[in-house]
Design an enzyme around this catalytic site. Sequence first.
Site, PDB file in Angstrom:
ATOM      1  N   GLU A  52       0.837  -1.197   0.000  1.00 34.63           N
ATOM      2  CA  GLU A  52       0.000   0.000   0.000  1.00 34.63           C
ATOM      3  C   GLU A  52       0.877   1.253   0.000  1.00 34.63           C
ATOM      4  OE1 GLU A  52      -3.598   1.797   2.854  1.00 34.63           O
ATOM      5  OE2 GLU A  52      -2.394   0.092   3.520  1.00 34.63           O
ATOM      6  N   LYS A 123      -9.183   2.728  -2.267  1.00 34.89           N
ATOM      7  CA  LYS A 123      -9.548   2.112  -0.987  1.00 34.89           C
ATOM      8  C   LYS A 123     -10.925   2.584  -0.536  1.00 34.89           C
ATOM      9  CE  LYS A 123      -7.328   1.246   3.522  1.00 34.89           C
ATOM     10  NZ  LYS A 123      -6.119   1.592   4.338  1.00 34.89           N
ATOM     11  N   CYS A 157      -5.543  -3.231   2.139  1.00 35.49           N
ATOM     12  CA  CYS A 157      -5.359  -3.307   3.590  1.00 35.49           C
ATOM     13  C   CYS A 157      -6.663  -3.554   4.351  1.00 35.49           C
ATOM     14  CB  CYS A 157      -4.632  -2.056   4.078  1.00 35.49           C
ATOM     15  SG  CYS A 157      -3.864  -2.221   5.708  1.00 35.49           S
TER      16      CYS A 157
END
Length: 282
Positions: A52, A123, A157
């Site tokens: 990330e 995200k 994540c």
Amino acid sequence: MTLRLACLQAPATDHPDGAPDPVADRGANLAALDDAAAKASAAGARLLITPEMYLTGYNLGAEVIAGLAEERFGPSQREVSATAAKHGIAILYGYPERDGDGVVYNAVQLIGGDGVPKANYRKTHLFGDVDREAFAPGSELVVQADLDGIRVGFLICYDVEFPEAVRAHTDAGTQLLLVPTALMRPYEYVPRQIVPARAIESQLFVAYVNRVGVERDFVYAGETRVVAPDGRELVVGADHEELLLADVDPADLAASRDLNTYLQDRRTDLYRTAGVTPKANS
């Protein structure tokens, strides 16, 4: 066709001794990416996955991140595309994306082995102040691309810690879920317990690629891993920088789904009455 993955478990960007905060060095990270791509390609990998926010660092603060953010088809994309084409390997890299309205997202972009951009994901589940102060949440949960005959999907994540997000990928046909991450201690239970559970319960491969090193007050946990749908850990990282290789075979996915029939045995009629509307799996 088996797909060989290379997972770059990389450190946070180095910064000068005594500096109170990390200093992002995009050029150094791009150079390290080129070196990793050369090694991965020589080892037969068809896809290189970075953590990330690989190009800049993650825990830098909203002001620094905003200053480093680029549009999707900006200079970093062009340099990564050149690296991918040079070594003939697809690359998934994390970066701060700025859209045309100036909004910044925590994003990953897949570049094909021919250097052509294939997919971009923002995200959707933001983690704590480190995310919420720097980024807007993405609005598209399932983003996919085809790579060497395998349907790959993307989460970042914290996204993978929500079972609904992973199941949405399975329902949409994702076979291999790529999850760049910046997981810090003391959350090691995520790669050790949650990631294998997600692979098993949603019957897909999960490649979870983490950072290592220290970035301000974050100590990254490492423990990158690729997990098969039957729960086998195809590769597991330690707590230092390394390039990890794993082979993903679609035949293993079919065999696991024949044996572990979670998807066929779901009682979607009951879930709907409880206010949940998952897509029925044929």
